[in-house]
Design an enzyme around this catalytic site. Structure first.
Site, PDB file in Angstrom:
ATOM      1  N   GLU A 440       0.830  -1.223   0.000  1.00  0.00           N
ATOM      2  CA  GLU A 440       0.000   0.000   0.000  1.00  0.00           C
ATOM      3  C   GLU A 440       0.859   1.266   0.000  1.00  0.00           C
ATOM      4  OE1 GLU A 440      -2.705  -0.851  -0.729  1.00  0.00           O
ATOM      5  OE2 GLU A 440      -3.058  -2.790   0.206  1.00  0.00           O
ATOM      6  N   GLY A 441       1.910   1.231  -0.769  1.00  0.00           N
ATOM      7  CA  GLY A 441       2.799   2.399  -0.841  1.00  0.00           C
ATOM      8  C   GLY A 441       3.942   2.235   0.141  1.00  0.00           C
TER       9      GLY A 441
END
Lengths: 601, 263
Positions: A440-441
């Protein structure tokens, strides 16, 4: 396995004493809720965590998903878990009543997911993604999509996913190559490869619903050409049957940890018959996906804090029982050995874990509260809450993820050689938590998001709102003599952050974007310590109030423990800001103005 | 089929129990309270009866206001109504007094069957079920690990040493539940259930409302005179003292003979 994985008393303290979520119940959106309904929800989540999730924590790791005959097979308990979550309303807990949700405050939803994650983080991969995908369809999908997909997803029968990453497009989403060709028949033909898709295929559900990013033929280049599609593994037909939709799982990855949940590689449209349904408007897919991504980022932070919590309690239990050595002040070998919790260095490692875990939890619940207030609070304040949430999301994602790794590592250290053995749970926590700084990043992406976008957005207003919140906490803390020195320290930390921000922004103003963001990760680290210090001061205020009012012996110990942990955090962690600020205030371009030949050896 | 469940609120089995300064009660200030696990089995059994035969499930409990939370838990699991008997007269009472109050509440509802845990995890009196059965003049089937009913009779299994016994009785009757969490696997409350539970009827009654004489029910015939924690285990003794193997053996024999007095 340790007897405790999460602190219920701590959760009550954070929800009701620090963040006063009871204040939400007077807002019309939450008027059907009360402390009683929220307590019942949390109690039930605790039961599920203890009885359904925790017993399978190790077993799901040992029996990791396998890829056989084109099908991903997972532990059979996954089906039961999804069913229980679905039937119990957990997958829709914070969604509005009108779509079958229970309209629980996000703060309470997050508290419940903390208990689930502390008991069995890999299991929460299935539920978190299904909820996020369903929410995305609800926000931007057509009525037909909502009718066809949402009920099955929220019942835990169909899995939801977030299908973004491709072999050549990980952090760099503008390089996506998946294509969507219009057919004029209400759907697009989809072709592409996706990698690292969590719960992308498995036999614990009847169907999988991918929220997939792809580019429509002829669309603009870069991120402006990305659209969002709903692509089911099997297409629901009018008669209720499910038709294969030309989506193939091609492999599962063999991972360091997080083994209870399959991470898959998927191929769409190999047979030229994969249908995708456009969600929202063409070319606006990335902005829609950010809704799911931002929720997922807070979810990732929460799962990291939850693993750190379980590791903390496991090492605390061990430290209180394990006899080893004697006090340095009484080395008489005829004396019995003492539990290692008597040794200052062990205590330091325990306080480190507690400070990281409970500080992270507090920050995450603060973000959840902002989400609730942005939705249901006074209309005039909503923008402020939204900006605070936007600013703090990369911090609340990465601080628990990065520091959770260090925290679990210290927990493992307390168990010594046993910590390194599979007979004890710490090694699994250590493996499981590592993913959170990546998915997620990555932390690097979060750093650039914070410094490059969030700090700058709306002329820096988010940062000013944040400074205002910190200042408010300092004001409240000054009422207590014992907290005054820490008010001074937090004020200094805030000033350091301001100075570092201004200094980095000078490079942006000069157009030196590479230098501006070269140390964005360090900036994020500094910001994280500041934000968690703010949360610890808030906790200290609540604990001081608790001690001031009459309370039982046990509560007294709890509050005193909170104050001690706050002091630990300021004396051991907040001091790190000085080193980080010193670096961020320098003006060289060591990582930018260099040649890669320097790596030659 | 109308079912009444007698439910007691007890401290969570994971709570740290501390004895109060009077030496005969526990400190309740910061205890976490839950539904007595054996009563939770009874709630589960009641809901299964309701699923099979229809009707309703009423939960009856005695105690202060905090007990409402436990009744609501049962309502969130699927029970229909609750009755709380909250009367200061019961504070100094004993099992019989509580049974009188419960039996009176049962009579008002007039159910086909009364279910409750065979014991409570706090004081392990194991008296409530049999006493209520006696006061009602109904048969009592104890320690069920499974239960069936055709609406006219009730049948239970109870494990006994080396086997099991099957008991049958006509209705109305009182059944108390044994077994374990794994045997009964009580359902979890659902979130929609929790929201619905808030709106389900829950009556709070005094002894007088039930026609029970407070001075009789509130008088304890059995009193608790003391509570004690298990004796802490003493630390083990290591025989070393620089002795050789034979010396250690001699010292061990001496210690076992003279100190432990086991040989």
């Amino acid at each position: 396995m340790a007897s405790k994985f999460a602190g219920r008393r701590n959760l009550d303290f954070l929800l009701y004493e620090v963040h006063d979520i009871e204040g939400l119940f007077s807002l019309s959106y939450f008027e059907d809720h009360s402390r009683q309904t929220c307590d019942l929800a949390i109690d039930t989540a605790m039961k599920l965590a203890r009885n359904l999730l925790y017993p399978y924590f190790k077993e799901m790791d040992e029996r990791e998903p396998v890829f056989e005959e084109g099908q991903v097979k997972v532990h059979p308990i996954v089906k039961t878990m999804m069913k229980q979550w679905g039937e119990g309303g957990w997958l829709s807990s914070s969604l509005p009543f009108e779509v079958g949700g229970q309209q629980l405050p996000v703060a309470v939803h997050m508290a419940c997911s903390h208990l689930f994650g502390a008991a069995n983080f890999p299991a929460t991969g299935y539920s978190g993604l299904t909820t996020g995908a369903a929410h995305l369809i609800l926000s931007h999908g057509t009525d037909e999509m909502k009718d066809m997909y949402i009920p099955k997803m929220l019942a835990g029968l169909w899995q939801g996913t977030m299908a973004m990453t491709e072999p050549q497009a990980g952090s760099s989403l503008s390089d996506l190559a998946s294509r969507a060709t219009p057919t004029g028949r209400g759907y697009y033909k989809i072709r592409g490869q996706k990698i690292f898709i969590s719960a992308g295929d498995h036999d614990g559900v009847e169907n999988v619903v991918h929220m997939m990013l792809a580019k429509i033929d002829g669309g603009p280049p870069g991120v402006k050409g990305i659209s969002l599609f709903l692509v089911p593994k099997k297409r629901p037909e009018a008669d209720g049957t499910l038709e294969p939709n030309d989506v193939t799982a091609t492999t599962v990855y063999h991972k360091l940890g997080y083994r209870g949940c399959p991470i898959t590689q998927l191929s769409f449209g190999d047979g030229d018959s994969c249908r995708g349904y456009l969600v929202g408007e063409p070319h606006r897919g990335l902005s829609y996906m950010f809704q799911m991504m931002n929720e997922a980022r807070l979810g990732v932070g929460m799962q990291a804090a939850s693993i750190a919590s379980a590791a903390y309690y496991a090492s605390l239990e061990y430290a209180a029982q394990r006899l080893q050595g004697r006090k340095l002040s009484s080395k008489d070998p005829s004396l019995p050995q003492v539990p290692i919790i008597e040794h200052p260095d062990i205590r330091r490692m325990l306080f480190f874990q507690r400070a990281i875990t409970e500080g992270s939890l507090s920050l995450l619940l603060q973000c959840a509260l902002y989400a609730d207030l942005a939705r249901a609070g006074d209309v005039r304040d909503r923008e402020r809450y939204e900006l605070l949430l936007d600013l703090l999301t990369p911090v609340a994602k990465s601080y628990p993820s990065e520091n959770g790794i260090l925290s679990v590592s210290q927990g493992l250290q307390i168990l010594g050689g046993y910590g390194y053995c599979r007979e004890f749970p710490l090694e699994q926590y250590y493996r499981d938590i590592r993913i959170h700084a990546i998915h997620e990043g990555t932390t690097g992406i979060q750093g650039m998001d914070l410094l490059g976008r969030k700090v700058m957005m709306k002329s820096g207003r988010a940062l000013e709102f944040f400074a205002g919140e910190v200042q408010k906490a300092i004001g409240e803390a000054e009422a207590f003599e014992e907290l005054k020195p820490y008010c001074t320290r937090l004020q200094e930390a805030l000033e350091k952050c301001r100075a570092a921000t201004m200094h980095r922004l000078t490079f942006a103003m000069k157009g030196q974007m590479e230098i501006f963001l070269a140390d964005a990760t360090l900036y994020l680290e500094l910001f994280g310590i500041l934000a968690v210090a703010w949360q610890w001061l808030l906790q200290a205020v609540a604990a001081s109030k608790g001690l001031r009012d009459d309370c039982s012996d046990r509560n007294k110990n709890f509050y005193k423990g909170k104050l001690h942990t706050m002091k630990y955090y300021f004396h051991y962690e907040v001091v790190k800001i000085q080193g980080l600020a010193a670096r961020l205030l320098e003006s060289d371009a060591l990582m930018v103005e260099m040649d890669n030949s320097l790596f030659d050896d | 089929m109308n079912v009444a469940v007698l439910l007691k609120q007890t401290p969570d089995t994971e709570s740290v129990i501390r004895i109060a300064s009077d030496g005969k009660s526990v400190v309740t200030d910061d205890l976490k309270w839950v539904v007595n696990p054996y009563d939770e089995f009874a709630v589960e059994a009641a809901l299964r009866l309701k699923e099979k035969h229809g009707g309703s499930v009423t939960v009856i409990s005695c105690g202060p206001q905090r007990v409402v939370e436990s009744i609501r838990t049962a309502l969130a699991m699927g029970a229909d109504t609750g009755v709380l008997i909250d009367d200061p007269a019961l504070e100094g009472s004993d099992s019989l007094g509580v049974a009188m109050a419960l039996a009176a509440a049962v009579k008002e509802i007039n159910p086909d069957v009364v279910l409750c845990g065979s014991r409570a995890v706090d004081y392990d009196m194991a008296q409530r079920g049999p006493m209520v059965a006696e006061l009602l003049g109904w048969p009592h089937l104890a320690m069920a690990v499974s239960m069936e009913s055709d609406g006219k009779t009730v049948t239970i299994d109870r494990p006994i040493e080396g086997g099991k016994v099957v008991l049958e009785s006509s209705l109305p009757a009182v059944v108390t539940f044994g077994g374990s969490h794994a045997v009964w696997n009580p359902r979890y409350a659902s979130l929609p259930g929790i929201m619905k539970a808030k709106k389900k009827p829950l009556a709070v009654k005094k002894l007088a409302d039930l026609g029970v004489d407070g001075s009789q029910a509130g008088t304890a015939r059995v009193t608790m005179t003391s509570l004690e924690m298990p004796v802490a285990r003493a630390a083990g003794k290591v025989i070393d003292g620089g002795l050789d193997t034979a010396g250690k053996a001699t010292e061990l024999v001496r210690a076992l003979h003279e100190e432990a007095k086991v040989i």
